[in-house]
Design an enzyme around this catalytic site. Structure first.
Site, mmCIF file in Angstrom:
data_model
loop_
_atom_site.group_PDB
_atom_site.id
_atom_site.type_symbol
_atom_site.label_atom_id
_atom_site.label_comp_id
_atom_site.label_asym_id
_atom_site.label_seq_id
_atom_site.Cartn_x
_atom_site.Cartn_y
_atom_site.Cartn_z
ATOM 1 N N SER A 73 -6.148 18.088 13.543
ATOM 2 C CA SER A 73 -6.295 19.121 12.526
ATOM 3 C C SER A 73 -7.265 18.681 11.455
ATOM 4 C CB SER A 73 -4.944 19.413 11.887
ATOM 5 O OG SER A 73 -4.590 18.311 11.069
ATOM 6 N N LYS A 74 -7.701 19.654 10.713
ATOM 7 C CA LYS A 74 -8.679 19.479 9.654
ATOM 8 C C LYS A 74 -8.185 18.476 8.598
ATOM 9 C CE LYS A 74 -12.205 21.227 7.233
ATOM 10 N NZ LYS A 74 -13.514 20.844 7.625
ATOM 11 N N ARG A 75 -6.861 18.379 8.456
ATOM 12 C CA ARG A 75 -6.310 17.499 7.426
ATOM 13 C C ARG A 75 -6.746 16.041 7.627
ATOM 14 N NH1 ARG A 75 -1.276 16.111 7.025
ATOM 15 N NH2 ARG A 75 -0.760 17.131 8.972
#
Ligand code: GLU
Length: 491
Positions: free
Chosen positions: A256-258
């Site tokens: 994920s982007k996180r």
């Protein structure tokens, strides 16, 4: 039969590295077998379709060097390649299923469906369309169904999943997979607005586009048994399936982007090379040989084997991408790197430099950075005189005789000809020996004066690339402008 594979993204956003991996494996498989690589846009979920997404996908894949043989942007004999332009075909095929009893009409309103789900939740059973308690061709009299359809009542077409049997298919990567039909939902195939769902459109298109191998992410495995039922109901030959392992962050969470960038575009914007990104992504789930990690696209094509793709999830380790990119930075031809550096220079507001100069700067610094544009930050002094000096560093090497030495050195350097690293080195060495000091006593201050920094490439090499007049100019302006300020502080 010639191999035909497709990359079938839904245009719901930017192309991610997961999508790039799927596209790449399809591409490698197609090229390895001399087959066709097709782009198909799956935009039947109009609400999730994002404007510009198709263009982004096409642009990123072309940047990565993956050329399609057929697709919306190149045409081909089995088009159109955009699902929203093929609605009539899906309607016809849904009709075929209805006639064969493999699908049925359902008239339930959203509220009725919600009440059904609430009942199921209360009873603690898995949510699933309950064919026998709802309003559909099974429960309503035939003439009632006809009347509702004639009135234009909102109706969907659902897959009539056979009640008592198992559904099996063989996955090239995972082997035999069997599920009980009881666990499958009576999937909606055609929505009340006439749009197909993913399942119907995907199977119909794979058939009519003569797809031989479906290579896609593992998250689609639960859909495949439904597709198998559709192929059987249509009486069509099934493609072979290969589901690619999941991609995970180093902490094993879903990618994920996180945890950092995931869009291919972000990597391009940061100056990663397409070759490096492709090389990195290719090894997320497969490795041609255990003893090597750097492969060109043709090498990947030559050794690609779907059978050897791993089942275990692949960890996306960005440090490895950085390492790979740094390797490409050392290997790629200087002419290309110099050309690619130009737009970065322009963007950073520097003046134009001759390509020949850029090549020398890159050759000097490329082993010290990871990405090409870092040359501009790490080596900013190659493009403009330093504006900030690391005073603390100079303080460390400060000695009372330094100002005088620098003045003398300025005169000395004026007569160095040719101004090459070797000759500069010789002259500076004998200069400092004659004064009974070590080389460091002069080289460190000199580096600071010429570059503003305490680290960089070899000092004499740096001076050679900067050129004699620039070095003299910087030394001179330091002595005139900066030194008095510094001295005032030190004394
Ligand atoms: N449209 C699906 C996706 O977005 C395609 C899955 C498949 O390849 O069947 O990934």
């Amino acid at each position: 039969m010639s191999v035909r594979v497709r990359f079938a993204p839904s245009p719901t956003g930017f192309l991610h590295i997961g999508g790039l991996r799927t596209a790449l494996y399809n591409y490698l498989f197609a090229r390895h077998h001399g087959g066709q690589f097709i782009l198909r846009i799956e935009d039947t979920d109009q609400e999730r379709t994002v404007p510009g997404a198709v263009e982004n996908i096409i642009e990123m894949l072309s940047w990565a060097g993956l050329e399609f043989d057929e697709g919306p942007h190149v045409g081909g004999p089995y088009g159109p390649y955009v699902q929203s332009q093929r609605l009539e075909l899906y309607r016809q095929q849904a009709q075929v299923l209805l006639e064969r009893g493999a699908a049925y009409y359902a008239f339930d309103t959203p509220e009725e469906l919600e009440r059904m789900r609430a009942r199921q939740r209360a009873a603690g059973v898995a949510p699933k369309y309950d064919r026998f308690s709802m309003r559909n061709s099974f429960t309503l009299p035939e003439d009632e169904v006809r009347r509702l359809l004639a009135e234009g009542a909102p109706a969907v077409v659902r897959l009539a999943v056979p009640l008592d049997r198992t559904v099996s298919f063989t996955d090239i990567i995972r082997g035999a997979i069997t599920v009980s039909a009881r666990d499958l939902d009576d999937q909606v195939l055609l929505k009340s607005d006439g749009f197909p769902t993913y399942h119907l459109a995907n199977v119909v298109d794979d058939h009519f586009m003569r797809i031989t191998h479906v290579i896609r992410g593992e998250e689609w495995i639960p859909s495949t048994p439904k597709h198998v039922l559709l192929y059987e109901a249509f009486g069509w030959e099934m493609p072979q399936f290969a589901h690619l392992p999941l991609l995970l962050n180093p902490d094993r969470s879903k990618l994920s982007k996180r945890h950092g960038d995931v869009a291919v575009e972000d990597f391009r914007r940061q100056g990663y090379f397409p070759e490096a990104l492709v090389n990195f992504v290719a090894l997320l789930g497969w490795n041609p040989t255990a003893d090597r990690e750097l492969f060109s696209l043709p090498e990947l094509v030559a050794s690609f084997e779907l059978e050897r793709v791993n089942r275990a999830a692949a960890i996306v380790d960005r440090a490895k991408l950085d390492w790979m990119n740094a390797q490409y930075l050392r290997m790629l031809p200087l002419e290309r790197l110099a050309r690619e550096l130009q737009p970065w220079l322009r963007e950073a507001g520097y003046p134009e430099y001759p390509l020949e100069y850029l090549q020398r700067v890159i050759a000097l610094l490329r082993e010290r950075v990871t990405r090409l544009p870092e040359i501009l930050t790490f080596g900013d002094y190659m493009f403009a005189p330093p504006r900030h000096y690391d005073w603390e560093y100079l303080r460390k090497y400060w000695r009372p005789e330094l100002p005088e030495w620098l003045r003398q050195l300025l005169g000395e350097l004026e007569s160095v000809e040719p101004f090459t690293a070797e000759i500069i080195g010789q002259r500076v060495r004998s200069f400092i020996e004659a004064r009974g000091a070590t080389l460091r006593a002069i080289v460190h201050p000199l580096r600071l004066i010429l570059t503003g920094k305490s680290v960089g490439a070899g000092m004499f090499e740096t001076m050679e690339v900067l050129g004699k007049s620039e070095c003299l100019r910087r030394l001179h302006s330091f002595l005139e402008e900066q030194l008095p300020v510094l001295q005032a502080q030190l004394e």
